[in-house]
Design a protein around this motif. Structure first.
Motif, mmCIF file in Angstrom:
data_model
loop_
_atom_site.group_PDB
_atom_site.id
_atom_site.type_symbol
_atom_site.label_atom_id
_atom_site.label_comp_id
_atom_site.label_asym_id
_atom_site.label_seq_id
_atom_site.Cartn_x
_atom_site.Cartn_y
_atom_site.Cartn_z
ATOM 1 N N PRO A 1 0.796 -1.242 0.000
ATOM 2 C CA PRO A 1 0.000 0.000 0.000
ATOM 3 C C PRO A 1 0.827 1.290 0.000
ATOM 4 O O PRO A 1 0.264 2.371 0.189
ATOM 5 C CB PRO A 1 -0.778 -0.111 1.311
ATOM 6 N N TYR A 2 2.145 1.202 -0.150
ATOM 7 C CA TYR A 2 2.973 2.406 -0.186
ATOM 8 C C TYR A 2 2.987 2.988 -1.598
ATOM 9 O O TYR A 2 2.765 2.272 -2.573
ATOM 10 C CB TYR A 2 4.397 2.071 0.260
ATOM 11 N N ASP A 3 3.292 4.290 -1.693
ATOM 12 C CA ASP A 3 3.383 4.887 -3.020
ATOM 13 C C ASP A 3 4.831 4.883 -3.495
ATOM 14 O O ASP A 3 5.747 4.489 -2.762
ATOM 15 C CB ASP A 3 2.774 6.293 -3.050
ATOM 16 N N TYR A 4 5.041 5.343 -4.718
ATOM 17 C CA TYR A 4 6.349 5.250 -5.355
ATOM 18 C C TYR A 4 7.412 6.074 -4.630
ATOM 19 O O TYR A 4 8.602 5.752 -4.661
ATOM 20 C CB TYR A 4 6.249 5.697 -6.818
ATOM 21 N N ARG A 5 7.010 7.150 -3.939
ATOM 22 C CA ARG A 5 7.985 8.015 -3.280
ATOM 23 C C ARG A 5 8.704 7.313 -2.142
ATOM 24 O O ARG A 5 9.829 7.673 -1.798
ATOM 25 C CB ARG A 5 7.290 9.268 -2.722
ATOM 26 N N LYS A 6 8.069 6.303 -1.561
ATOM 27 C CA LYS A 6 8.666 5.628 -0.414
ATOM 28 C C LYS A 6 9.985 4.947 -0.791
ATOM 29 O O LYS A 6 10.918 4.882 0.018
ATOM 30 C CB LYS A 6 7.682 4.591 0.130
ATOM 31 N N ALA A 7 10.064 4.440 -2.025
ATOM 32 C CA ALA A 7 11.234 3.640 -2.405
ATOM 33 C C ALA A 7 12.139 4.301 -3.417
ATOM 34 O O ALA A 7 13.253 3.824 -3.636
ATOM 35 C CB ALA A 7 10.773 2.290 -2.957
ATOM 36 N N ILE A 8 11.696 5.394 -3.999
ATOM 37 C CA ILE A 8 12.443 5.908 -5.149
ATOM 38 C C ILE A 8 13.869 6.313 -4.788
ATOM 39 O O ILE A 8 14.788 6.201 -5.608
ATOM 40 C CB ILE A 8 11.697 7.083 -5.809
#
Length: 602
Positions: free
Chosen positions: A152-159
């Motif tokens: 449920p995380y968005d792309y900003r969490k891992a980028i």
């Protein structure tokens, strides 16, 4: 998802940069800073814009804009810029994001079938989504990227793992942006990234915070209560007796009849007050006797003098052997030690007895006052005086009852809070047991990652790679990553802590993670800033070999920055240049034209 193109509305200052993408991603994407004037000591190949480009891509991927960000900090230079980022989507088409320096929270976005487009002069109606708010734009881009692995995380969490700047080489998983926040902001995400159920880790951190909060509330409540939680039954019994006494006094006052109250006073006086005074007097006598005995014992000092013994031997003309003298000295020393320890214990006991004597004396004074008042009430023949005395007693008992009732309410709240703490701690205990079971069963993703990471570490660093999760002393998730010491199964080598090895391990971590997810809806690029800097040439060659093997099928896009002094060299020490189609941007030290932005340094 891969980076396709970065450009601006001012191409004369910022050249468009086209990256090798998709099938062409089988080639490296090299951003190189060239030293063309090595003898000019005023010039610097480290300040050309290699890292700035990474931050610009992050800006176009909709990071927040702090006052310290270079576009905001130098707004007088960049105020008129509008930047564009073209992204190759996992769905097969492309997306372009437009973001200006003047209105960074107003985002324009559109999707299109072909890459290499230039929307810098496009009319407004070309854009599918115009002037979106910051949060709405993030949500839309997250939907377009369709990185289902992260949900449920968005792309900003891992980028940021795949935009690794010079500041992000010190730790593989805890990036610079995570260091200012709580572990709960990123560790559950890391667990999710490796196939664990992140909900259980999130709940563990929630329970920790709840327990801390409720414990703080419990401490605050305890300062308002003069009793302990275990005292509640006794307090309730005392209140019941007070209530009964209040009702009895009230009834008699209403009827103006005092016989029953006089009998109660007599009974309390004989069975209660006098009996307690008698008990106190007896205990007080014993306490004071013990104090006198202890004082006498402390005042007594042993008078044994070795010189007097020696004089006796001399006067009787007997020989006083040294061995016997030493035994006497040892006996004296032992006696002094025992006496000192006894004195310490006796003084401590005397202090306890003196404190108890003060408590007993204070209580006896209170009881004496109660006895005098009760006797005065019983002896008086003045009915009105008795009435007033009983009224006074009724007021006191009511005050006592009200005080105890308030304490009861607070104590009940305290007991409820303590029950909440115990319940939360029980839930946390059950959760910790689940976490232990969970971590003992490695996920397929962890196993696959570990195998790839170990292979990469063996090839580049000549050591087995270590990677596993465990719980720390607070039962929170931590990870071990590094190199295994040769011949020591599972023991980390100290080489893992060196700056160069740390950088290599971080780079291999990123590559291994991308390899695990290369066929999944995930990021398929990585930007490594200064990855070859200060590395041994053999490590550079080994790392580049791993990178080229991984990108060969175009499933991983690799972007790297370096200065030409850090290029790998052959056995003869000659530089081994990259191919022209691998270099997407050349920067140099021959003036403003060699920088990322063709303007003076900022």
């Amino acid at each position: 998802m891969q980076i396709s193109r970065v450009y601006s509305n001012k191409s004369e200052i910022f050249d468009p940069i086209d990256f090798n993408v998709r099938a062409d991603a089988s080639r490296l994407n090299v951003i190189i800073g060239e030293v063309r004037r090595p003898t000019d000591r005023k010039r610097d190949s480290h300040n050309l814009g290699k890292t700035t480009l990474l931050h610009l891509i992050d800006f176009l991927m909709l990071r927040g804009m702090s006052p310290e960000f270079f576009l905001a900090k130098r707004k007088e230079r960049f105020g008129g810029f509008v930047f564009f980022l073209e992204i190759a989507l996992n769905a097969g088409d492309f997306a372009t994001v437009r973001r200006s320096v003047e209105e960074p929270s107003e985002i324009w976005m559109t999707r299109h079938a072909d890459g290499g487009r230039d929307f810098s002069d496009a009319p407004d109606d070309i854009w599918g989504h115009r002037a979106l708010g910051f949060e709405a734009a993030r949500e839309l881009l997250d939907a377009w990227l369709d990185l289902r692995i992260l949900k449920p995380y968005d792309y900003r969490k891992a980028i940021t793992y795949f935009l690794r700047s010079q500041d992000d080489w010190s730790d593989e998983l805890q990036l610079r942006k995570f260091m200012q926040g709580k572990d709960s902001a990123w560790k559950p995400f890391v667990a999710h990234l490796f196939g664990f159920n992140n909900n259980i880790f999130v709940r563990k951190y929630e329970l920790d915070e709840q327990i801390d909060s409720v414990n703080q509330k419990l401490r605050e409540q305890q300062t308002e209560v003069q009793f302990k939680e275990d005292d509640l039954p006794a307090l309730m019994a005392e209140m019941s007796a007070l209530k009964q006494e209040i009702d009895s006094i009230s009834t008699q006052l209403d009827a103006f009849q005092f016989d029953a109250e006089e009998r109660r006073l007599m009974e309390d006086l004989v069975n209660g007050i006098e009996a307690e005074i008698s008990d106190i007097n007896g205990e007080l006598y014993d306490v004071r006797y013990d104090i006198r005995q202890i004082t006498a014992a402390l005042d007594h000092q042993d008078k044994f003098d070795l010189r007097e013994i020696a004089q006796v031997f001399e006067e009787t003309k007997l020989h006083f052997p040294d061995a016997l003298k030493r035994k006497y000295e040892e006996l004296i020393a032992f006696n002094k030690k025992v006496t000192h320890e006894r004195d310490v214990a006796l003084r401590s006991r005397r202090r306890e007895l003196e404190s108890r004597a003060e408590e007993l004396q204070a209580r006896r004074e209170v009881l004496d006052a109660d006895r005098q008042r009760s006797l005065a009430t019983l002896r008086t023949t003045d009915t009105f005086a008795k009435f007033k005395e009983l009224q006074k007693l009724l007021g006191e008992r009511r005050a006592q009852f009200i005080y105890r009732d308030e304490q009861r309410k607070k104590l009940e709240l305290l007991a409820e809070t303590a029950r909440q703490v115990r319940e939360l701690e029980r839930e946390r205990g059950r959760l910790v047991d689940e976490l232990k079971v969970l971590l003992n069963k490695q996920t397929p993703i962890v196993e696959r990652f570990r195998g790839i990471f170990n292979q990469y570490c063996q090839h580049v660093l000549d050591h087995n790679g270590l990677f596993y999760f465990k719980l720390n002393s607070n039962h929170n998730l931590i990870y071990e990553i590094g190199l295994e010491e040769k011949g020591q199964l599972g023991k980390a080598s100290s080489q893992s802590d060196g700056t160069s090895y740390k950088k290599l391990i971080s780079a291999l971590f990123d590559l291994a993670l991308l390899k695990v997810y290369e066929d999944a809806p995930f990021f398929h690029f990585v930007y490594h800033d200064g990855v070859l800097e200060a590395l041994d040439n053999r490590k550079k060659e080994a790392l580049l070999k791993i990178i080229r093997e991984q990108i060969a099928r175009g499933k991983t896009q690799y972007i790297m920055t370096l200065i030409d002094a850090d290029m790998p060299r052959n056995a003869a020490g000659k530089r081994q240049p990259f191919l022209n189609d691998e270099i997407v941007l050349r920067l140099h030290d021959e003036g403003d034209t060699g920088r990322l932005f063709k303007i003076p340094e900022f």
